[in-house]
Design a protein around this motif. Structure first.
Motif, short mmCIF file in Angstrom:
data_model
loop_
_atom_site.label_atom_id
_atom_site.label_comp_id
_atom_site.label_asym_id
_atom_site.label_seq_id
_atom_site.Cartn_x
_atom_site.Cartn_y
_atom_site.Cartn_z
N GLN A 1 0.82 -1.22 0.00
CA GLN A 1 0.00 0.00 0.00
C GLN A 1 0.85 1.26 0.00
N GLN A 2 1.93 1.26 0.76
CA GLN A 2 2.71 2.49 0.88
C GLN A 2 3.70 2.68 -0.27
N TRP B 1 -3.73 3.12 -0.81
CA TRP B 1 -4.36 2.46 0.32
C TRP B 1 -5.64 1.81 -0.18
N ALA C 1 -8.44 1.46 1.12
CA ALA C 1 -9.65 2.25 1.38
C ALA C 1 -9.95 3.17 0.20
N PHE D 1 -13.96 -1.44 2.00
CA PHE D 1 -13.66 -0.72 3.25
C PHE D 1 -14.93 -0.48 4.05
N ALA E 1 -6.70 -0.48 9.98
CA ALA E 1 -5.55 0.34 9.58
C ALA E 1 -4.57 -0.44 8.72
N PHE F 1 -6.52 -1.51 5.16
CA PHE F 1 -7.12 -0.50 4.29
C PHE F 1 -6.51 0.89 4.41
N LEU F 2 -5.76 1.18 5.47
CA LEU F 2 -5.27 2.54 5.67
C LEU F 2 -3.76 2.63 5.71
N GLY G 1 2.38 7.13 6.72
CA GLY G 1 1.85 8.48 6.79
C GLY G 1 2.98 9.49 6.65
N TRP H 1 1.29 7.53 13.50
CA TRP H 1 0.19 7.40 12.53
C TRP H 1 -0.67 6.18 12.83
N LYS I 1 -4.70 6.28 13.62
CA LYS I 1 -5.69 5.55 12.80
C LYS I 1 -6.58 4.66 13.66
#
Length: 359
Positions: free
Chosen positions: A205-206, A221, A223, A230, A287, A290-291, A296, A304, A308
């Motif tokens: 994701q990142q 992400w 989400a 999500f 988190a 999905f996040l 961050g 972060w 979250k």
């Protein structure tokens, strides 16, 4: 080139290994000590957040939503209510109901709290803040978290109280109805990532850019990539942690307190603790899947991560204050006829899109 402002976790050294290097203790004894210290540190961080959330933050948030005044007399901002509540509850007499199945009655609150804490072992919380990183980490989280259902049923059955038994049975029926959509929705994330390893899910994701706007990199992400999944996961998570509109296992207007009716003193504290640790565990899973986990900009990853999971906690408390409880028959119908169908539809649609696009 757009600078990467996201905290990397995929190649980080696990926390026990870092502690072992700092202590310089070799052999099996060194590994054992470092693992214990790492688990003790992570466990106490979660318990400290739970101590703030239960007696203080929950009341403050509910009061803000309902235009009331919460705790404000004990210490600055009412913060010492945490200590006052702990002393008050732990000093109460532990009353054992007549006819209780004592071994199951004693073990139920321990099982509930321990299952949530154990699941945090594989959650990546920041650069190197992770106890273990098995290849089947996501399966481990869901497997361990589901043990909580056993604790709730044990407490309800062993209390020798019809309202407690009804609450325990409701809890099991609810968890079965919503754990399947929860796992199926998480499987749609696995289709994107191709792995069950928690650190890899975060890293993908990142390290993947969804879009770049005015030179600002928006990470992929899940989400953002799949907001429908999500939303499904957030609703199913509400049912798993027993927050409105899905708090029927302990509905006070119907069955007094459900599975925890006969519990007092330290056992009630353990039930209360387990409930809030599970809420934070739900936030940690949300988190991570999905996040972007601890990812961050600018701030350390662990900061972060905490932000979250507290955001998810705030959402659960908003639902508790604003959303009316559904009947148990409605709850089961929503789970089996609504969430289950939608979660499988999301999984099939995700697989179809990935197959067509070749991602």
């Amino acid at each position: 080139m757009t600078p990467v402002l996201f905290d990397a976790v995929a190649t980080a050294t696990p926390l026990p290994d870092t502690i072992n290097e700092l202590l310089g203790i070799g052999g099996f004894a060194g590994e054992l000590v470092s693992m214990f210290l790492a688990a003790f540190l992570i466990g106490n961080i979660m318990l400290a957040m739970t101590a703030v959330a239960g007696p203080w933050a929950k009341r403050k948030i509910t009061a803000a939503f309902t235009d009331r005044i919460a705790v404000n007399r004990v210490g600055p901002f009412g913060l010492l209510i945490i200590v006052a509540d702990a002393v008050r509850l732990l000093s109460k007499e532990l009353i054992v109901p007549e006819g209780a199945d004592r071994p199951a009655w004693d073990l139920a609150p321990v099982v509930l709290a321990a299952s949530a804490l154990l699941a945090f072992a594989v959650i990546p919380m920041g650069n190197g803040i992770q106890l273990a990183d098995p290849e089947t980490g996501l399966v481990f989280v869901f497997a361990v978290a589901s043990i909580a259902s056993l604790g709730l049923l044990m407490g309800g059955y062993a209390s020798n109280n019809k309202y407690s038994l009804m609450g325990g049975l409701r809890a099991v029926a609810q968890n079965i109805a919503y754990e399947i959509p929860l796992v199926v929705t998480a499987a749609s994330v696995v289709l994107f990532t191709g792995t069950l390893q928690m650190s890899e899910i975060v890293a993908i994701q990142q390290n993947t850019t969804l879009v770049t706007l005015a030179g600002v990199r928006i990470p992929a992400w899940f989400a953002f990539v799949n907001p429908f999944a999500f939303a499904l996961f957030m609703v199913a998570n509400l049912a798993e942690v027993g927050r409105n509109p899905f708090d029927t296992p302990e509905a006070p207007t119907e069955i007094i307190g459900g599975y925890q009716t006969e519990y007092s003193s330290v056992y009630f504290v353990l039930f209360y603790l387990g409930e809030f640790v599970h809420i934070f565990l739900g936030g940690a899973i949300v988190a991570t899947l999905f996040l972007g986990g601890p990812a961050g900009p600018f701030l350390p990853g662990f900061v972060w991560f905490v932000i979250k999971i507290w955001a998810v906690f705030l959402f659960t408390q908003w639902c508790r204050s604003a959303v009316p409880r559904v009947r148990i028959d409605q709850l089961i119908e929503i789970g089996w006829k609504g969430m289950l169908v939608l979660s499988f539809a999301n999984l099939v649609l995700t697989a179809a899109i990935l197959g067509v696009t070749g991602l």
